[in-house]
Each structure stands twice: as C-alpha cells, then as structure tokens.
Scaffold this motif. Structure first.
Motif, PDB file in Angstrom:
ATOM      1  N   VAL A  93      10.565  -8.614   5.935  1.00 17.35           N
ATOM      2  CA  VAL A  93       9.445  -9.513   6.202  1.00 17.35           C
ATOM      3  C   VAL A  93       9.836 -10.955   5.873  1.00 17.35           C
ATOM      4  N   THR A  94      10.495 -11.126   4.729  1.00 13.23           N
ATOM      5  CA  THR A  94      10.920 -12.473   4.320  1.00 13.23           C
ATOM      6  C   THR A  94      11.976 -13.033   5.259  1.00 13.23           C
ATOM      7  N   PRO A 105       6.501   6.806  -2.622  1.00 10.89           N
ATOM      8  CA  PRO A 105       7.720   7.147  -1.885  1.00 10.89           C
ATOM      9  C   PRO A 105       8.888   7.428  -2.827  1.00 10.89           C
ATOM     10  N   VAL A 106       9.781   8.298  -2.399  1.00 12.10           N
ATOM     11  CA  VAL A 106      10.951   8.642  -3.204  1.00 12.10           C
ATOM     12  C   VAL A 106      12.198   8.550  -2.325  1.00 12.10           C
ATOM     13  N   ARG A 144      13.600   3.532  -0.108  1.00 12.00           N
ATOM     14  CA  ARG A 144      14.557   2.592   0.466  1.00 12.00           C
ATOM     15  C   ARG A 144      13.978   1.945   1.721  1.00 12.00           C
ATOM     16  N   GLN A 145      13.285   2.720   2.531  1.00 11.72           N
ATOM     17  CA  GLN A 145      12.689   2.191   3.747  1.00 11.72           C
ATOM     18  C   GLN A 145      11.628   1.132   3.443  1.00 11.72           C
ATOM     19  N   VAL A 146      10.788   1.417   2.460  1.00 16.14           N
ATOM     20  CA  VAL A 146       9.710   0.479   2.140  1.00 16.14           C
ATOM     21  C   VAL A 146      10.280  -0.801   1.541  1.00 16.14           C
ATOM     22  N   ILE A 147      11.206  -0.672   0.599  1.00 14.31           N
ATOM     23  CA  ILE A 147      11.795  -1.860  -0.035  1.00 14.31           C
ATOM     24  C   ILE A 147      12.541  -2.697   1.000  1.00 14.31           C
ATOM     25  N   ALA A 188       0.825  -1.206   0.000  1.00 15.41           N
ATOM     26  CA  ALA A 188       0.000   0.000   0.000  1.00 15.41           C
ATOM     27  C   ALA A 188       0.862   1.260   0.000  1.00 15.41           C
ATOM     28  N   LEU A 189       1.944   1.243   0.752  1.00 12.98           N
ATOM     29  CA  LEU A 189       2.843   2.403   0.775  1.00 12.98           C
ATOM     30  C   LEU A 189       3.464   2.631  -0.595  1.00 12.98           C
TER      31      LEU A 189
END
Length: 215
Positions: free
Chosen positions: A87-88, A72-73, A78-81, A65-66
C-alpha cells in the motif's frame, strides 16, 4: 472461516492491483504532460492520484482488520504484512507521478525540457509506465518470473537516466540552469518510480516463495 479470510485477502489484492494500474496511468499522463506541455494531462494526474489515495484507505483498513480479526498464521500472515507494505509503495508511486505533473504545471505554458533531454524523458517515462503495467500483472498473478522481469526493465530505465544526466552535464548543454534543475528532478522522480515497481515485484516474490530475492 478461512474461506472468508481468503476472500477478504483476494479483495485486498484486487485493490492493490487497482492502485498499481492507477499509478501506471498517472505516470503515463504525466509523461504526456511533459512532452506536450499539456496542462490538462497534468491535471488528470492529480485526479488519478486522488483515486489512488481513495483506494489506499480501504486497503489499510482491510489489512488491519485481517490482522486483528482473522488471526493469520505463517503464509497468511506474510500475505497481509506484504499487503501493508505494498500500500505504501503504490501510494508513493502515485506521489512521484504527481511530482512530475507539478513540474509541468509550474512551467506551463512553457515546456520543462526540450530537444534531446525531452526525448530522453519521454523514453524514461514510457519505460516507467511499462514497468507499472508489469507490476500490476505481477500483483494479479503472483508470478515470480514476471516479477524478476522488473529488474531487467529497471536496468533499462537506469541506463536512460544515466544518459539524461550525461546530457545535462555535457559542456555543450545550452538549456540553462533552470531547465537543468527541472530535468534533473524529473529524471529522479522517474527513477524512483521505477525503483518502487521493482520493490513491488520483490515483495511479490517474497509472498510467493517466502524467500527474499537476491539484489
């Protein structure tokens, strides 16, 4: 708009930290199960890994969703990726703790190991649990210095793992083939668990600095 984005990002970090703490609790319970041939402790590991997977779903959904809705830029991207990758990693840590518990359940009521091998497995398991606790603090604080500490602890775990393999390969080993296979697998599960905590630390360093830490 950006305030809402950062609130959602903080919520994602909180969930990731929760996953890491659950994985740490799972590896500690799995180690208790190994040491005491404790079926109840082994079953508790399965409950904990179910909780990890229950948190994983919302983490994946929030990260997607983010990406899809908040555009995001740069550092935000980078934070989201990084969160997606974490998570994995954290789910795999839970899975490795479950593998340890499965070994205990398979051999119950007998122990999967004894003597010096069991003592080494306990030491390895406790180090793995400590590493998970450090990784959870790293996720909560994003402290690169604390993240680097995981590499040192992983060296300790690897040294214990080498001692364990040396014990199995010693001509004086009297535990039999089945126990040797069990102990080898358990050592590998713990080693991989520790490796994943190091990866968590490295991802946080990348998140905080934008640079990949040296290997």
């Amino acid at each position: 708009m950006r305030t809402k984005f950062h609130e959602q990002l903080d919520a994602l970090t909180d969930r990731l930290t929760s996953m890491c703490r659950l994985a740490g609790a799972a590896i500690e319970a799995a180690t208790d199960a190994v040491v005491h041939a404790d079926l109840r402790a082994a079953e508790w590991v399965f409950d904990l890994t179910e909780q990890i997977e229950a948190v994983r779903g919302p983490c994946d959904e929030q990260a997607l969703a983010l990406l899809a809705l908040q555009a995001p830029v740069a550092r935000e991207l980078r934070q989201v990726i990084t969160g997606v990758h974490l998570v994995t990693d954290l789910s795999r840590m839970g899975g490795l703790a479950q593998h340890v518990a499965e070994s205990v359940r398979r051999r119950h009521p007998a122990h999967v190991s004894s003597g010096e091998a069991q003592q080494l497995l306990e030491r390895i398991g406790r180090v793995a649990g400590e590493m998970a606790a450090v990784a959870a603090r790293v996720l909560a604080t994003r402290d690169p210095g604390l993240a680097a500490e995981l590499d040192r602890r992983d060296d300790d775990l690897d040294a214990l793992h080498a001692m364990l393999l040396g014990r199995i390969q010693d001509p004086g080993w009297t535990g039999g083939v089945t126990a040797a296979v069990d102990v080898t697998l358990l050592g590998r599960f713990y080693e991989r668990f520790g490796d994943h905590t190091v990866v968590v630390g490295r991802r946080v360093i990348f998140l905080a600095t934008g640079a990949q830490p040296p290997r």
